[in-house]
Design a protein around this motif. Structure first.
Motif, PDB file in Angstrom:
ATOM      1  N   ARG A 142      -5.817  -1.438   7.347  1.00 19.94           N
ATOM      2  CA  ARG A 142      -4.499  -0.834   7.142  1.00 19.94           C
ATOM      3  C   ARG A 142      -4.533   0.400   6.241  1.00 19.94           C
ATOM      4  N   THR A 143      -5.435   0.381   5.249  1.00 11.29           N
ATOM      5  CA  THR A 143      -5.405   1.487   4.293  1.00 11.29           C
ATOM      6  C   THR A 143      -6.691   2.294   4.386  1.00 11.29           C
ATOM      7  N   MET A 183      -4.411   3.159  -2.840  1.00 11.48           N
ATOM      8  CA  MET A 183      -4.279   2.378  -1.597  1.00 11.48           C
ATOM      9  C   MET A 183      -3.320   3.060  -0.650  1.00 11.48           C
ATOM     10  N   VAL A 237      -1.751   4.003   2.822  1.00 10.08           N
ATOM     11  CA  VAL A 237      -1.648   3.408   4.157  1.00 10.08           C
ATOM     12  C   VAL A 237      -2.039   4.441   5.202  1.00 10.08           C
ATOM     13  N   ASP A 248      -9.766   0.414   3.220  1.00  5.82           N
ATOM     14  CA  ASP A 248     -10.323  -0.500   4.234  1.00  5.82           C
ATOM     15  C   ASP A 248     -11.174   0.278   5.220  1.00  5.82           C
ATOM     16  N   GLN A 308       2.488   4.420  -1.614  1.00  7.23           N
ATOM     17  CA  GLN A 308       2.329   5.078  -2.899  1.00  7.23           C
ATOM     18  C   GLN A 308       3.386   6.113  -3.213  1.00  7.23           C
ATOM     19  N   GLY A 327       0.769  -1.226   0.000  1.00  6.64           N
ATOM     20  CA  GLY A 327       0.000   0.000   0.000  1.00  6.64           C
ATOM     21  C   GLY A 327       0.804   1.281   0.000  1.00  6.64           C
TER      22      GLY A 327
END
Lengths: 367, 326
Positions: B26-27, B1, B3, B30, A24, A22
């Motif tokens: 976590r992200t 996505m 975090v 989510d 980026q 995750g």
């Protein structure tokens, strides 16, 4: 705006893991730190440290460049480039017609490709250029050294001796005619032994050796900073036989082209390549085209095609960023690459030609 | 996505993040897609705090719809059409290069792609007095040829007899050359760095170095991408798509016209010519122009080229015009 993780030069497996976790932007990576990073994506601490090192270097490089520092980018305005080009020398070929269509000679910082059928004179021109690059500046040369990478085994030292001797004699004649002190002083260092000792010769037998040699070339050039010419005689030969995977060949050739253009640019030297010809069978006729495919045609900045017209050798400038397409005739004598002589002289040396595709054996007396 | 990190929004603290992570969130995705009552119960966090955080995250990360009329108004005020310097090419492109779009020139070696790019740079810099960025990845940029083109444009109608006119032409040429910035990038990472740097400078509005930039020329894109494609390397396509995203975002956000040049390849030794870089790249430029030499063999030299429109959002494809790159 932040650098995305996908644009950083990291290993592909590492990049895939970072994307899955995750991350980026580069800033997120730097914020997490090596321990957090190694825990998140499951790599060892050393690998995480290395990766963060790379990221930090890239980001600082960007910041320095934004702030106005020069960094490692090759950035300038067109005006500065114009001034640079005007002071740059050319490597003359001793054939004034060829020099004219090239705009002065073989240009430094560019890749020149010479294509031609067998026996038309490509290796002769390469040997001539390896000698001509060493002509001192007061005679109009660039006073550099030469690297000759031979893949076909066609480099003949005795021929280079002939060419070099003729070149030295030519310069002597000029010095005598002009009677200037600095010309004579320059001639003291421009002798046959000197010329031969400044041509660095490498022999590569297959494509792996060639790729390795080009990969190691920047270090060699960093030590020998006076090199102004890199000749690869026969770039087609190692790639044409024994190669089943054509897409691999295209990839390797393109990578090679990019490395060569980096060498030409960073070390301000000319790169000269020779290529073979192949037949393309069309609808109604077949034509001779340069070998190694369509994509290789884009690798060279300047492309010269040598061909025959009955028994006259012709050179066509096929691709150039600054000169128009044109064709001229040239001649190969015992002294090397020269202009075509006026007709009164040539007809006496024409003898029976057994094979029109091979260089005619002229029986001139050696001086 | 993205975090979840402490400080991403005011209500999100480190302890909160640890608790959420322990429950598998976590992200950002989510978080906003989970049932907040459930999360509040499992992580023993206050429901109101979670709702507040979700609101901030949605405001920060989601895209907002715009209606067509607003878009049209915005487009009318921000798009410019830039002349390419060649009237027949302008006619092919429906009066010129549109800003906010990526235009591609493709052709065989020696077909004139670099010459057309130099012509565009000369015309925009001299005629419109705008800045131009030229990203050179093949070493084909020759400043003396650019100077020649500028000379031809400034001196064609002038009578040299008028005193001072020659000097004025010279000054105009120098100014035009100074507005064209050249960056040499020889691999994909250098190219991405250069584009990132451009984006930083444009968003910080550093006027002195960049000026009103209108055109970015990339010659050529296939030289940097080709070594990465094919074989067992899978990141080649990903990098190519990253590059396309950078170019399109630059064009759209800062109202630039982006011009790229591409090679052509053949399927087999006698097949038709097709653009390089494959199907994935073919969706990136909105306009594609194919440049060809008029003669079939290389024996006859000519400066005439034929330009065919291969893809365009505005004109019918297949239109062909003649160009002179001399």
């Amino acid at each position: 705006m932040q650098r995305e993780v996908g644009t950083l030069p990291l290993a592909p497996a590492l990049r895939a893991r970072l994307a899955a976790a995750g991350f980026q932007t580069a800033q997120e990576l730097l914020d997490t730190g090596p321990c957090g990073l190694s825990k998140e994506i499951g790599i060892s601490r050393e690998e995480a440290l290395e990766a963060l090192q790379v990221v930090r270097q890239e980001c600082h490089g960007d910041a320095a460049r934004t702030a106005g520092g020069s960094g490692a980018t090759r950035k300038c305005t067109a005006l500065e480039l114009l001034e640079e080009e005007q002071t740059q020398g050319f490597i003359i070929t001793f054939c004034s017609a060829l020099d004219n269509i090239l705009g002065g000679g073989v240009q430094l910082t560019k890749i020149t490709e010479i294509c031609g059928a067998p026996g038309v004179g490509k290796t002769q021109l390469c040997m001539q250029l390896a000698v001509d690059v060493q002509i001192p500046e007061c005679f109009g040369g660039v006073a550099g050294e030469a690297v000759f990478i031979d893949t076909e085994g066609s480099f003949m030292v005795d021929r280079v001796v002939d060419i070099a001797a003729a070149c030295v004699q030519h310069c002597h004649l000029i010095a005598e005619a002009q009677q200037e002190e600095d010309l004579r002083k320059a001639l003291e260092t421009f002798s046959l032994e000197n010329i031969l000792s400044h041509i660095y010769y490498f022999r590569c037998r297959d494509y792996t050796e060639l790729l390795a040699q080009v990969y190691l070339l920047p270090e060699f050039l960093a030590e020998h900073s006076k090199v102004r010419l890199v000749v690869i005689d026969g770039i087609a030969f190692p790639f044409r036989h024994d190669f089943e995977d054509l897409s691999l060949r295209t990839r390797l050739l393109n990578g090679l082209a990019q490395q060569l253009i980096i060498i030409a640019n960073d070390h301000r030297s000319a790169v000269v390549l020779t290529n073979q010809m192949t037949t393309r069978i069309g609808q109604s006729q077949s034509t001779l085209v340069p070998a190694l495919g369509e994509s290789w045609g884009h690798a060279a900045t300047v492309r010269l095609i040598f061909h025959w017209d009955n028994s006259q050798r012709l050179a066509t400038l096929y691709k150039s960023p600054s000169q128009k397409e044109s064709t001229i005739a040239y001649h190969i004598t015992s002294h090397g690459f020269r202009d075509v002589q006026p007709p009164a002289v040539t007809h006496s040396t024409e003898g029976p030609e057994l094979n029109p595709r091979k260089r005619p054996r002229t029986e001139e007396e050696k001086q | 996505m993205v975090v979840l990190r402490a400080g991403l929004c005011p209500g999100l603290t480190e302890d909160m993040i640890q608790l959420l992570r322990a429950n598998g969130i976590r992200t950002v995705v989510d978080f906003v897609s989970s049932d907040l009552e459930d999360v509040a119960r499992k992580c023993s966090l206050s429901y109101k705090a979670l709702v507040a955080v979700r609101r901030v995250l949605l405001a920060q990360f989601s895209a907002f719809p715009a209606n067509g009329a607003d878009l049209y108004e915005e487009l009318k005020s921000s798009t410019a059409i830039l002349p390419t310097g060649s009237p027949s090419l302008d006619q092919l492109l429906d009066s010129g290069l549109y800003t906010g779009e990526v235009t591609e020139l493709m052709g065989a070696p020696g077909s004139g792609k670099t010459q057309v790019c130099l012509g565009i740079a000369a015309s925009v810099s001299l005629g419109l007095k705008q800045h131009v960025l030229f990203l050179d990845s093949t070493g084909g940029f020759t400043a003396s040829r650019l100077h020649q083109m500028l000379q031809a444009r400034t001196e064609d109608e002038e009578e040299q007899a008028i005193p001072g006119r020659l000097r004025l032409c010279f000054v105009l040429q120098l100014e035009a050359l100074q507005r064209i910035q050249v960056v040499r990038v020889f691999n994909i990472y250098e190219l991405l760095s250069a584009l990132q740097e451009l984006r930083d400078r444009l968003s910080q509005q550093v006027v002195s170095s960049v000026g009103p930039l209108k055109v970015v020329l990339l010659d050529s894109v296939s030289a940097v991408i080709y070594p990465l494609l094919g074989g067992r390397q899978s990141e080649g396509l990903a990098l190519m798509m990253q590059l396309s995203r950078e170019l399109k975002t630059l064009a759209r956000e800062f109202s630039l016209a982006v011009v790229v040049t591409n090679q052509v390849t053949r399927d087999s030794s006698s097949g038709p010519l097709k653009p390089a870089l494959g199907r994935s790249w073919s969706f990136v430029p909105s306009t594609r122009v194919l440049l060809e030499s008029k003669e079939a063999t290389w024996d006859k030299a000519t400066t005439q080229r034929a330009a065919t429109l291969a893809k365009s959002p505005r004109q019918p494809t297949g239109i062909q015009v003649e160009l002179d790159i001399g």
